[in-house]
Write a protein that holds these residues in place. Structure first.
Motif, PDB file in Angstrom:
ATOM      1  N   ASP A   1       0.859  -1.183   0.000  1.00  0.00           N
ATOM      2  CA  ASP A   1       0.000   0.000   0.000  1.00  0.00           C
ATOM      3  C   ASP A   1       0.898   1.236   0.000  1.00  0.00           C
ATOM      4  OD1 ASP A   1      -2.837  -0.882   0.222  1.00  0.00           O
ATOM      5  OD2 ASP A   1      -2.081  -1.910   2.004  1.00  0.00           O
ATOM      6  N   ILE A   2       0.840   2.007  -1.087  1.00  0.00           N
ATOM      7  CA  ILE A   2       1.707   3.184  -1.183  1.00  0.00           C
ATOM      8  C   ILE A   2       0.938   4.493  -1.005  1.00  0.00           C
ATOM      9  CG2 ILE A   2       3.356   1.954  -2.652  1.00  0.00           C
ATOM     10  CD1 ILE A   2       2.218   3.536  -5.038  1.00  0.00           C
ATOM     11  N   GLY A   3      -0.391   4.425  -0.987  1.00  0.00           N
ATOM     12  CA  GLY A   3      -1.205   5.615  -0.753  1.00  0.00           C
ATOM     13  C   GLY A   3      -1.494   6.423  -2.002  1.00  0.00           C
ATOM     14  N   ASN A   4      -2.657   7.088  -2.027  1.00  0.00           N
ATOM     15  CA  ASN A   4      -3.074   7.995  -3.111  1.00  0.00           C
ATOM     16  C   ASN A   4      -3.176   7.318  -4.470  1.00  0.00           C
ATOM     17  OD1 ASN A   4      -3.266  10.312  -1.409  1.00  0.00           O
ATOM     18  ND2 ASN A   4      -1.043  10.491  -1.480  1.00  0.00           N
ATOM     19  N   THR A   5      -3.456   6.033  -4.480  1.00  0.00           N
ATOM     20  CA  THR A   5      -3.713   5.302  -5.711  1.00  0.00           C
ATOM     21  C   THR A   5      -4.651   4.152  -5.387  1.00  0.00           C
ATOM     22  OG1 THR A   5      -2.767   3.898  -7.454  1.00  0.00           O
ATOM     23  CG2 THR A   5      -1.592   3.977  -5.347  1.00  0.00           C
ATOM     24  N   ASP A   6      -5.434   3.742  -6.376  1.00  0.00           N
ATOM     25  CA  ASP A   6      -6.376   2.646  -6.151  1.00  0.00           C
ATOM     26  C   ASP A   6      -5.744   1.273  -6.367  1.00  0.00           C
ATOM     27  OD1 ASP A   6      -6.083   3.069  -8.852  1.00  0.00           O
ATOM     28  OD2 ASP A   6      -8.205   2.866  -9.349  1.00  0.00           O
ATOM     29  N   HIS A   7      -4.438   1.239  -6.600  1.00  0.00           N
ATOM     30  CA  HIS A   7      -3.720  -0.025  -6.789  1.00  0.00           C
ATOM     31  C   HIS A   7      -2.681  -0.225  -5.697  1.00  0.00           C
ATOM     32  CE1 HIS A   7      -4.846  -1.153 -11.052  1.00  0.00           C
ATOM     33  NE2 HIS A   7      -5.299   0.096 -10.973  1.00  0.00           N
ATOM     34  N   ARG A   8      -2.448  -1.468  -5.346  1.00  0.00           N
ATOM     35  CA  ARG A   8      -1.281  -1.815  -4.532  1.00  0.00           C
ATOM     36  C   ARG A   8      -0.126  -2.114  -5.478  1.00  0.00           C
ATOM     37  NH1 ARG A   8      -5.586  -4.427  -1.765  1.00  0.00           N
ATOM     38  NH2 ARG A   8      -5.843  -3.579   0.344  1.00  0.00           N
ATOM     39  N   ALA A   9       1.058  -1.711  -5.087  1.00  0.00           N
ATOM     40  CA  ALA A   9       2.250  -2.037  -5.872  1.00  0.00           C
ATOM     41  C   ALA A   9       2.635  -3.489  -5.614  1.00  0.00           C
ATOM     42  CB  ALA A   9       3.395  -1.108  -5.497  1.00  0.00           C
ATOM     43  N   LEU A  10       3.266  -4.101  -6.589  1.00  0.00           N
ATOM     44  CA  LEU A  10       3.745  -5.475  -6.460  1.00  0.00           C
ATOM     45  C   LEU A  10       5.261  -5.489  -6.584  1.00  0.00           C
ATOM     46  CD1 LEU A  10       3.624  -8.595  -6.479  1.00  0.00           C
ATOM     47  CD2 LEU A  10       3.051  -8.461  -8.924  1.00  0.00           C
ATOM     48  N   VAL A  11       5.932  -6.095  -5.619  1.00  0.00           N
ATOM     49  CA  VAL A  11       7.383  -6.240  -5.666  1.00  0.00           C
ATOM     50  C   VAL A  11       7.708  -7.721  -5.537  1.00  0.00           C
ATOM     51  CG1 VAL A  11       7.633  -5.820  -3.169  1.00  0.00           C
ATOM     52  CG2 VAL A  11       9.583  -5.492  -4.695  1.00  0.00           C
ATOM     53  N   VAL A  12       8.655  -8.197  -6.333  1.00  0.00           N
ATOM     54  CA  VAL A  12       9.015  -9.617  -6.335  1.00  0.00           C
ATOM     55  C   VAL A  12      10.464  -9.762  -6.771  1.00  0.00           C
ATOM     56  CG1 VAL A  12       8.209  -9.952  -8.713  1.00  0.00           C
ATOM     57  CG2 VAL A  12       8.315 -11.916  -7.158  1.00  0.00           C
ATOM     58  N   THR A  13      11.120 -10.782  -6.276  1.00  0.00           N
ATOM     59  CA  THR A  13      12.490 -11.082  -6.677  1.00  0.00           C
ATOM     60  C   THR A  13      12.480 -12.227  -7.689  1.00  0.00           C
ATOM     61  OG1 THR A  13      13.387 -10.391  -4.548  1.00  0.00           O
ATOM     62  CG2 THR A  13      14.772 -11.824  -5.890  1.00  0.00           C
ATOM     63  N   LEU A  14      13.053 -11.964  -8.860  1.00  0.00           N
ATOM     64  CA  LEU A  14      13.166 -12.975  -9.912  1.00  0.00           C
ATOM     65  C   LEU A  14      14.615 -13.436 -10.008  1.00  0.00           C
ATOM     66  CD1 LEU A  14      11.039 -11.369 -12.796  1.00  0.00           C
ATOM     67  CD2 LEU A  14      10.294 -13.021 -11.073  1.00  0.00           C
ATOM     68  N   THR A  15      14.795 -14.722 -10.201  1.00  0.00           N
ATOM     69  CA  THR A  15      16.128 -15.286 -10.404  1.00  0.00           C
ATOM     70  C   THR A  15      16.190 -15.918 -11.784  1.00  0.00           C
ATOM     71  OG1 THR A  15      16.339 -15.759  -8.039  1.00  0.00           O
ATOM     72  CG2 THR A  15      17.874 -16.875  -9.518  1.00  0.00           C
ATOM     73  N   LEU A  16      17.097 -15.419 -12.622  1.00  0.00           N
ATOM     74  CA  LEU A  16      17.271 -15.951 -13.966  1.00  0.00           C
ATOM     75  C   LEU A  16      18.180 -17.174 -13.913  1.00  0.00           C
ATOM     76  CD1 LEU A  16      16.931 -15.730 -17.062  1.00  0.00           C
ATOM     77  CD2 LEU A  16      18.913 -14.191 -17.066  1.00  0.00           C
ATOM     78  N   HIS A  17      17.725 -18.246 -14.535  1.00  0.00           N
ATOM     79  CA  HIS A  17      18.499 -19.477 -14.598  1.00  0.00           C
ATOM     80  C   HIS A  17      18.971 -19.714 -16.020  1.00  0.00           C
ATOM     81  CE1 HIS A  17      17.490 -21.258 -10.551  1.00  0.00           C
ATOM     82  NE2 HIS A  17      16.649 -20.233 -10.614  1.00  0.00           N
ATOM     83  N   LYS A  18      20.149 -20.277 -16.151  1.00  0.00           N
ATOM     84  CA  LYS A  18      20.710 -20.593 -17.449  1.00  0.00           C
ATOM     85  C   LYS A  18      19.967 -21.769 -18.050  1.00  0.00           C
ATOM     86  CE  LYS A  18      25.217 -21.150 -19.689  1.00  0.00           C
ATOM     87  NZ  LYS A  18      26.676 -21.313 -19.439  1.00  0.00           N
ATOM     88  N   ALA A  19      19.540 -21.600 -19.308  1.00  0.00           N
ATOM     89  CA  ALA A  19      18.844 -22.676 -19.978  1.00  0.00           C
ATOM     90  C   ALA A  19      19.783 -23.838 -20.248  1.00  0.00           C
ATOM     91  CB  ALA A  19      18.221 -22.173 -21.291  1.00  0.00           C
ATOM     92  N   GLU A  20      19.198 -25.025 -20.327  1.00  0.00           N
ATOM     93  CA  GLU A  20      20.006 -26.221 -20.595  1.00  0.00           C
ATOM     94  C   GLU A  20      20.790 -26.109 -21.888  1.00  0.00           C
ATOM     95  OE1 GLU A  20      20.486 -28.822 -18.710  1.00  0.00           O
ATOM     96  OE2 GLU A  20      19.111 -28.290 -17.095  1.00  0.00           O
ATOM     97  N   THR A  21      20.177 -25.443 -22.894  1.00  0.00           N
ATOM     98  CA  THR A  21      20.826 -25.305 -24.201  1.00  0.00           C
ATOM     99  C   THR A  21      22.031 -24.373 -24.155  1.00  0.00           C
ATOM    100  OG1 THR A  21      19.250 -23.579 -24.765  1.00  0.00           O
ATOM    101  CG2 THR A  21      18.724 -25.807 -25.480  1.00  0.00           C
ATOM    102  N   GLU A  22      22.127 -23.542 -23.074  1.00  0.00           N
ATOM    103  CA  GLU A  22      23.239 -22.596 -22.975  1.00  0.00           C
ATOM    104  C   GLU A  22      24.454 -23.208 -22.284  1.00  0.00           C
ATOM    105  OE1 GLU A  22      22.246 -18.434 -21.926  1.00  0.00           O
ATOM    106  OE2 GLU A  22      20.266 -19.229 -21.523  1.00  0.00           O
ATOM    107  N   ARG A  23      24.286 -24.385 -21.711  1.00  0.00           N
ATOM    108  CA  ARG A  23      25.396 -24.987 -20.974  1.00  0.00           C
ATOM    109  C   ARG A  23      26.534 -25.406 -21.897  1.00  0.00           C
ATOM    110  NH1 ARG A  23      23.119 -28.804 -16.065  1.00  0.00           N
ATOM    111  NH2 ARG A  23      21.927 -27.193 -15.025  1.00  0.00           N
TER     112      ARG A  23
END
Length: 343
Positions: free
Chosen positions: A321-343
């Motif tokens: 809740d950040i205030g003065n908006t009708d939306h809640r913000a979304l925060v998330v941590t993404l971890t990129l993994h190396k594809a099998e084809t890139e090994r």
């Protein structure tokens, strides 16, 4: 029969008949109410089963599909009160159907390759710029690597430049506009401009360099499904679906205010076309509401999302809740993994 054969009805029997009539009226009223409730819920669930968003008011109601459990339960209880057997069976079936679709949609399989980079992502609709100051406070607290801001008008864009200078966020892609049309992507990682998705509201796009890996990033903000603009809403979500499908397996992040939930066929088609995962779902927050922010959780609908291809894992998804908006913000941590084809 003649008068001698007639059976006289005493006052006690007449009183019994009089006592039954109110119960019958209550039963008829309960059966009628159960029929109305169950018919309404059945119609909406029918569109969900048919994988269709239908027409107004179906897409608007689908945004709150879990809350159809309330009229479904009420309809079942009224059928029980009326001793309406068909209605009882109908109520059980409808209640089971709603409960089935409350289950989260989409795959959650984890990436198989080694982790190569981590990105903190934050998306926020600041409602015509009103929530900009609260967003800035959240950014300073959460320190995202990628920031997606919807409904960022000229004043919002200027305040972001002032309070989040290039020393903190040196890379920017934006659609400069007034009102709800303005949008911006800020990044700590290098961004290369790319054609965004065409829409009524600004939806800029870019390619991010994440530890040497090219990641397609796209801000999403299609028009909402207003009663007379459901076709436009579907069309703009369709363009986001085309963008997702065009990735052809490349690492992709699409974040923003989708004006759609997992119960909308148009949104599920975005997930399926791009083989995308909803980060909130991966992090265990699939039904956490993001709009309207004025309603206390768990009321509301989750229409703000961070979507990513299967080479990303997600954790720590939170709605702020950040205030003065009708939306809640979304925060998330993404971890990129190396594809099998890139090994």
């Amino acid at each position: 029969m003649d008068g001698a054969d007639r059976v006289a009805v005493g006052p006690e029997v007449e009183e019994e008949f009089d006592a039954r009539e109110p119960r019958r009226r209550v039963g008829r009223t309960a059966a009628w109410g159960a029929g109305v409730l169950l018919a309404g819920v059945s119609a909406v669930v029918g569109f969900r089963i048919a994988d269709s968003d239908g027409f107004t008011p179906v897409p608007q109601i689908l945004a709150f599909l879990p809350w159809l459990l309330v009229p479904a339960v009420a309809g079942l209880l009224m059928a029980v009160l009326a001793r309406w057997r068909v209605g009882m069976l109908w109520g059980v079936v409808v209640l089971g159907g709603v409960a089935w679709y409350v289950e989260p949609y989409g795959k959650t399989d984890a990436p198989s390759g080694p982790a190569v980079a981590e990105l903190r992502v934050l998306t926020s609709n600041v409602e015509f710029g009103g929530g900009t100051e609260g967003l800035i406070d959240a950014v300073r607290e959460e320190r995202p690597d990628l920031l997606f801001v919807e409904e960022c008008d000229f004043a919002c864009a200027a305040l972001l430049r002032k309070e989040l200078p290039r020393a903190d966020y040196p890379y920017r892609e934006s659609v400069e506009a007034s009102g709800a049309e303005g949008s911006v992507i800020l990044a700590k990682v290098p961004l290369k401009g790319a054609a965004g998705v065409e829409g009524t509201l600004g939806m800029p796009g870019a390619v991010a360099d994440v530890e040497g890996h090219a990641v397609r990033v796209q801000l999403a903000h299609p028009m909402p499904p207003l009663p007379r603009e459901v076709g436009l809403w579907k069309s703009e979500l369709g363009r986001i679906r085309e963008y997702a499908a065009a990735g052809d397996g490349k690492p992709t992040i699409i974040a923003g205010d989708f004006n759609a939930t997992q119960d909308h066929a148009a949104f599920r088609s975005v997930l399926d076309a791009g083989k995308l995962r909803d980060a909130a779902r991966l992090a265990g927050s699939s039904r956490a509401p993001s709009w309207p922010a004025a309603l206390p959780a768990p009321l509301g609908a989750q229409i703000d999302h961070v979507l990513a291809t299967p080479d990303f894992a997600a954790r720590d998804a939170r709605f702020l809740d950040i205030g003065n908006t009708d939306h809640r913000a979304l925060v998330v941590t993404l971890t990129l993994h190396k594809a099998e084809t890139e090994r």
